[in-house]
Enzyme design. Sequence first.
Site, PDB file in Angstrom:
ATOM      1  CE1 TYR A 173      37.267  34.805  38.291  1.00  0.00           C
ATOM      2  CE2 TYR A 173      38.920  36.317  38.509  1.00  0.00           C
ATOM      3  CZ  TYR A 173      38.517  35.205  37.648  1.00  0.00           C
ATOM      4  OH  TYR A 173      38.895  34.754  36.640  1.00  0.00           O
ATOM      5  NE  ARG A 321      38.133  48.671  30.068  1.00  0.00           N
ATOM      6  CZ  ARG A 321      36.671  48.856  30.064  1.00  0.00           C
ATOM      7  NH1 ARG A 321      35.980  48.235  28.978  1.00  0.00           N
ATOM      8  NH2 ARG A 321      35.998  49.042  31.104  1.00  0.00           N
TER       9      ARG A 321
END
Length: 661
Positions: A173, A321
């Site tokens: 990526y 998170r």
Amino acid sequence: MDMKHSRLFSPLQIGSLTLSNRVGMAPMSMDYEAADGTVPKRLADVFVRRAEGGTGYVMIDAVTIDSKYPYMGNTTALDRDELVPQFKEFADRVKEAGSTLVPQIIHPGPESVCGYRHIAPLGPSANTNANCHVSRSISIDEIHDIIKQFGQAARRAEEAGCGAISLHCAHAYMLPGSFLSPLRNKRMDEYGGSLDNRARFVIEMIEEARRNVSPDFPIFLRISGDERMVGGNSLEDMLYLAPKFEAAGVSMLEVSGGTQYEGLEHIIPCQNKSRGVNVYEASEIKKVVGIPVYAVGKINDIRYAAEIVERGLVDGVAMGRPLLADPDLCKKAVEGQFDEITPCASCGGSCISRSEAAPECHCHINPRLGREYEFPDVPAEKSKKVLVIGAGPGGMMAAVTAAERGHDVTVWEADDKIGGQLNLAVVAPGKQEMTQWMVHLNYRAKKAGVKFEFNKEATAEDVKALAPEAVIVATGAKPLVPPIKGTQDYPVLTAHDFLRGKFVIPKGRVCVLGGGAVACETAETALENARPNSYTRGYDASIGDIDVTLVEMLPQLLTGVCAPNREPLIRKLKSKGVHINVNTKIMEVTDHEVKVQRQDGTQEWLEGFDYVLFGLGSRNYDPLSETLKEFVPEVHVIGDAVRARQASYAMWEGFEKAYSL
């Protein structure tokens, strides 16, 4: 476990940086960025708040080296010297709060959204990104120029007072990761082909960054310990490269896993993945380097984090998170207040998913995310008598918020337990982690003195007798059964009743109408519950006694569900032989047949079902609010009682309305 004296909460020296503990905040896209590359106060507040909560370092994601190639529309940048002063203000705020700022320095490469400006994204080879823009293969001269840009951005980060920088070559990526991965890099020159050639860009990037900062200024590097794709980089490849990265100047390795396009659930492991998905790879890489190694990826329990650090598997952890859910996670852990920690259920429902209604990063269970200092923990100006009708996620959040602000709160719940429709959502395989939300809210409610009455169906007369000063209506939703031809003539079975356990499906042919979360999770649950014996009516014996069909009007299943949950579930349903009908409209039903219309207008009967279940979602249920407004000073309707949506809206609205009392 005594966290205060654990290795996890002991200091760690990385070059010139002394971390107070070994918990870092992993980089996450917030979508709070500004068009000019600066750091808006709202974005900075997120990191400052986690710093105040005791996090060892906080990492801001995707700080670009070239604003011509933005990552996600608005992208924070360090591509010019005039940005250094405002970045220094940001870094100083984090430092004053007790932590250190680490910018993740990137060039988005193929993932740039510059295609919308008619500028081709850059890459090692021609690849199509998520926006259907094809990257342009860059020249050797362009590679050298970009390498220099990385060095200059690193210099600016140190000048701004950042404690370290992080470089990103994971997930096949962005530009460095695309060069490193054989899944993206198809070059035949010195920057492609062999593993050493593919790593050349990354190593030159590290070396250039090192040349432009102080000798002991820390450089972190995020890698995929294993891309987990056939033809991708393996753990063996990373064991070979990790010492080379160290020799080039890397001070710490942060081990993730997976690839962006082939398996996002490995990068952002949600409800289908076990915790610590990259710990094994990180522990193996730790054996071949002499620098600290951090693991990242569903480390959503601080006690588990302490365990893997104590065992010496890794030197530290990066948590993403869980720190969105509770910015004070580290402080609470050190003080042993585990019940006080707001739990992350790895749902991905608001932090990963985006929608028109919620285009930025939010958190189901933390309504303060993105507005860190707007709702201080102070008592209300006046204590009121408050009634909350309904103990689902929204009602519980409202009750807790009101009680913690000093109000006298009573909750009436028609069922015999709290949870509402969340009790259905947690039935499907892998979703049990969401039960933590109700456990946590129940703990806070009892601590704050909330009074509960169960099996209590609210009526206007009973409300009038209680005489509350404010009522929050959180009565939720009922299953939606549209007036399709046949529904009045045959008994209607709903997916909701199946998930509630009102009936079982031991075997047979099942048609589930719908293709959203309720329908697909009903199909999944039916498959999991089926008896394993072979059923001999021509169905796929590999899935036991049951054969499942889904009928969805939309072009795809699970619209609106975040990709790390959606894609694995669709693959699972297909692998289990589920017959998936999309772009298919339901015209008529019987108890054993469904008449459908295909996209081309042709109609046919799907026949031979033992069960036809309606899983078409829900509709709001609010039988009281208008009547209550006649005699209650304040009436607020929240969540599904307004309109059936995901649980996050109920919790956010419950929080906001209760806080406003």
